[in-house]
Design an enzyme around this catalytic site. Structure first.
Site, PDB file in Angstrom:
ATOM      1  CD  GLU A 112      -2.836  -1.236   2.406  1.00  9.85           C
ATOM      2  OE1 GLU A 112      -2.840  -0.299   3.207  1.00  9.85           O
ATOM      3  OE2 GLU A 112      -3.560  -2.239   2.536  1.00  9.85           O
ATOM      4  CG  ASN A 143      -0.728  -7.083  -1.270  1.00  3.94           C
ATOM      5  OD1 ASN A 143      -1.316  -7.707  -2.156  1.00  3.94           O
ATOM      6  ND2 ASN A 143      -1.228  -6.934  -0.051  1.00  3.94           N
ATOM      7  CG  HIS A 146     -10.120  -5.674   0.829  1.00  3.07           C
ATOM      8  ND1 HIS A 146     -10.334  -6.813   1.582  1.00  3.07           N
ATOM      9  CD2 HIS A 146      -8.814  -5.369   0.998  1.00  3.07           C
ATOM     10  CE1 HIS A 146      -9.206  -7.162   2.181  1.00  3.07           C
ATOM     11  NE2 HIS A 146      -8.272  -6.305   1.838  1.00  3.07           N
ATOM     12  CD  GLU A 163      -4.823  -7.807   1.924  1.00  3.02           C
ATOM     13  OE1 GLU A 163      -5.716  -7.033   2.352  1.00  3.02           O
ATOM     14  OE2 GLU A 163      -3.625  -7.565   2.022  1.00  3.02           O
ATOM     15  CG  ASP A 215     -12.949  -8.908   2.041  1.00  7.74           C
ATOM     16  OD1 ASP A 215     -12.700  -8.033   1.192  1.00  7.74           O
ATOM     17  OD2 ASP A 215     -12.728  -8.741   3.257  1.00  7.74           O
TER      18      ASP A 215
HETATM   19  O1  G2I Z   1      -7.869  -3.634   6.363  1.00 13.20           O
HETATM   20  C1  G2I Z   1      -7.992  -4.814   5.633  1.00 13.20           C
HETATM   21  C2  G2I Z   1      -6.677  -5.260   5.083  1.00 13.20           C
HETATM   22  C3  G2I Z   1      -6.186  -4.262   4.046  1.00 13.20           C
HETATM   23  N1  G2I Z   1      -4.931  -4.711   3.431  1.00 13.20           N
HETATM   24  C4  G2I Z   1      -3.877  -5.040   4.358  1.00 13.20           C
HETATM   25  C5  G2I Z   1      -4.359  -5.995   5.418  1.00 13.20           C
HETATM   26  O2  G2I Z   1      -3.317  -6.232   6.350  1.00 13.20           O
HETATM   27  C6  G2I Z   1      -5.573  -5.462   6.121  1.00 13.20           C
HETATM   28  O3  G2I Z   1      -5.939  -6.420   7.130  1.00 13.20           O
HETATM   29  C7  G2I Z   1      -6.552  -5.912   8.256  1.00 13.20           C
HETATM   30  C8  G2I Z   1      -6.921  -7.042   9.190  1.00 13.20           C
HETATM   31  O4  G2I Z   1      -7.867  -7.859   8.547  1.00 13.20           O
HETATM   32  C9  G2I Z   1      -7.546  -6.474  10.474  1.00 13.20           C
HETATM   33  O5  G2I Z   1      -7.727  -7.524  11.428  1.00 13.20           O
HETATM   34  O6  G2I Z   1      -5.690  -5.014   8.890  1.00 13.20           O
HETATM   35  C10 G2I Z   1      -6.308  -4.368   9.999  1.00 13.20           C
HETATM   36  C11 G2I Z   1      -5.378  -3.313  10.544  1.00 13.20           C
HETATM   37  O7  G2I Z   1      -5.063  -2.374   9.616  1.00 13.20           O
HETATM   38  C12 G2I Z   1      -6.642  -5.412  11.060  1.00 13.20           C
HETATM   39  O8  G2I Z   1      -7.329  -4.778  12.121  1.00 13.20           O
HETATM   40  C13 G2I Z   1      -6.772  -4.931  13.358  1.00 13.20           C
HETATM   41  C14 G2I Z   1      -7.372  -3.878  14.269  1.00 13.20           C
HETATM   42  O9  G2I Z   1      -7.023  -2.603  13.754  1.00 13.20           O
HETATM   43  C15 G2I Z   1      -6.823  -4.041  15.639  1.00 13.20           C
HETATM   44  O10 G2I Z   1      -7.439  -3.119  16.510  1.00 13.20           O
HETATM   45  C16 G2I Z   1      -7.037  -5.473  16.136  1.00 13.20           C
HETATM   46  O11 G2I Z   1      -6.400  -5.666  17.394  1.00 13.20           O
HETATM   47  O12 G2I Z   1      -7.065  -6.223  13.869  1.00 13.20           O
HETATM   48  C17 G2I Z   1      -6.472  -6.462  15.119  1.00 13.20           C
HETATM   49  C18 G2I Z   1      -6.716  -7.940  15.513  1.00 13.20           C
HETATM   50  O13 G2I Z   1      -8.071  -8.242  15.482  1.00 13.20           O
END
Ligand code: G2I
Length: 461
Positions: free
Chosen positions: A171, A214, A251, A280, A282
């Site tokens: 990104e 990515n 996404h 990724e 969805d």
């Molecule tokens: O945002 C969706 C994805 C976009 N591309 C990069 C990916 O790395 C990203 O993944 C998401 C995760 O699916 C989330 O799970 O990235 C988020 C963070 O930018 C993740 O969120 C985090 C929350 O921000 C935290 O508060 C939480 O502790 O997930 C953590 C675990 O549940």
């Protein structure tokens, strides 16, 4: 059993073996109990992994390390997927929370599980402006450069031989019409050359790894962001900067639907001489309209010979980062959705879904285990029973403990025991409404064995 903190590299190999045999043994036990599909029951191409493999592709999912104790989650993961990406555990803040201290424990759990199952692992992600610990933000130019290269080096060395593909940079471009680089700490302090430097470092650490750039919102061919990423990749390829692949996060929702020219975008990048991967995926929605879009994305990948695989961003809707959009292939009860069948059939498979759900209306139920308390000599287990799409009059399931464990108490159900005393059948006191849940519980005297009890499947009438 405290969290392992490691300084520097090395040390993974030895632990890896121990984990692998443990995982294999556990899976063997589950298979014997009929909890995971075995080779005998899963015919070729009735899973996403098998169908994708028959097309020369992989089919992966993001995995959260904290979910690996949930039996339905693991059964679905192991049955359907042959590649995993750590959803959060390999991000910089997770792996190097303070400078020089590496904590590989959560990510290792995912890698060990995946490798124990013969799955591939995509590494996500080495350098990203988000989920970056505060100490990195405060470094000056020279220190930031060394920290970036050191992070890439330590992490890639740790996973060398296990992680075959890395999102080296994630990104780095802005949204909108500017086509500019994102204003990140890396861009501000290191200037335009930082992406190239990250890729060169990555290649020098692990020459065998596939190195990807990515990003998201790079799906429509004519968008400024897609064009900017394309120009960068074209420039890298022409100057011999080591890049092997471009990841398309994918996404999608109603504001950002699958574009009509998606296949053209993938093909144009592939024509630069790099692989493309859907990393990724969805898609917000439900039913046939979601299914159609999933089918379309799958078809777009199949139409591009260098599209080497698809990863969906999670196993089940209930744990999705945007669960209210129900964007994944399995619902919260691990029933295969129409979107699952659309993907499977587009990949040339059929049937599938693990036999559970699939939207039919016959009486069914599912069970999920969690440990609720633990003391020095015993623990409490709780099983949640959930009815499927129809109301049920009664349910039953089994709990098998592992000797010398003994169940010393139970509540909220009618237990009976087999002759060994290890297998408890728990029957309901009553029925459940469609989608309704109840729980029962039990205390296990560990007698030195802390293995999680094995749950049988749920039977409804
Ligand atoms: O945002 C969706 C994805 C976009 N591309 C990069 C990916 O790395 C990203 O993944 C998401 C995760 O699916 C989330 O799970 O990235 C988020 C963070 O930018 C993740 O969120 C985090 C929350 O921000 C935290 O508060 C939480 O502790 O997930 C953590 C675990 O549940």
């Amino acid at each position: 059993m405290s969290t392992a903190l490691f300084r520097g590299s090395g040390g993974r190999r030895a632990r890896s073996w121990a984990w692998t045999s443990l995982v294999t043994a556990t899976v063997g036990a589950l298979a014997a109990a009929g909890l995971v599909a075995t080779a005998g029951t899963a015919s070729a191409q009735s899973t996403l992994a098998d169908a994708a493999e028959s097309q020369g592709r992989y089919f992966g999912t993001a995995v959260a390390s904290g979910r690996l104790g949930e039996s339905d989650y693991v059964a679905t993961l192991d049955r359907e997927f042959n590649s995993v990406t750590a959803e959060n555990s390999m991000k910089w803040e997770s792996l190097q929370p303070s400078q020089g201290y590496f904590d590989f424990s959560a990510a290792d759990r995912i890698v060990d599980h995946a490798r124990g199952q013969g799955m591939a692992v995509r590494g996500h992600t080495l350098v990203w402006h988000s989920q970056l610990p505060g100490w990195v933000e405060s470094l000056g130019t020279n220190d930031l450069r060394s920290a970036m290269n050191n992070h890439i080096t330590e992490v890639m060395q740790h996973y060398q031989g296990d992680v075959d593909t890395w999102d080296v940079v994630n990104e780095a471009f802005q949204d909108g019409g500017s086509g500019a680089r994102r204003d990140s700490v890396f861009q501000r302090r290191l200037g335009d050359g930082w992406i190239e430097e990250a890729f060169r470092t990555a290649r020098s650490v692990d020459p065998n790894a596939t190195l990807c750039y990515n990003d998201y919102n790079t799906d429509a061919w004519n968008s400024a962001k897609t064009q900017a990423v394309y120009d960068m990749v074209a420039d890298f390829v022409s100057r011999g900067v080591p890049i092997d692949c471009v990841g398309f996060q994918a996404h999608f929702n109603s504001g950002n639907p699958v574009p009509n020219n998606y296949h053209e975008t993938l093909q144009n990048f592939a024509d630069l001489g790099v692989d493309v991967q859907i990393t990724e995926l969805d898609i917000a929605g439900s039913g046939e309209s979601q299914a159609e879009q999933y089918g379309g994305v799958t078809q777009a990948c199949l139409a591009v010979s260098r599209c080497t695989g698809i990863t969906v961003w999670g196993v089940t809707d209930k744990y999705s980062w945007r669960s209210e959009d129900t964007p994944l292939l399995f619902d919260g009860d691990y029933n295969a959705k129409p979107a699952y069948h659309a993907v499977l059939e587009t990949l040339g498979g059929s049937g599938g879904g693990g036999g559970g759900g699939g939207g039919d209306d016959t009486a069914d139920c599912t069970v999920t285990y969690s440990e609720t308390d633990r003391w020095g000599d015993r623990f409490n287990g709780q099983v949640t029973v959930r009815a499927g799409d129809s109301a049920i009059d009664s349910w039953s399931t089994t709990v098998t403990v592992h000797p010398p464990q003994k169940i010393s108490a139970t509540w909220n159900g009618d237990p009976s025991w087999d002759s060994s005393g290890d297998v408890m059948t728990m029957r309901s006191h009553g029925g459940l409404a469609a989608g309704g849940t109840t729980t029962f519980g039990f205390t296990v005297m560990a007698n030195g064995n802390w293995t999680t009890p094995t749950l049988g499947s749920c039977t409804a009438s």
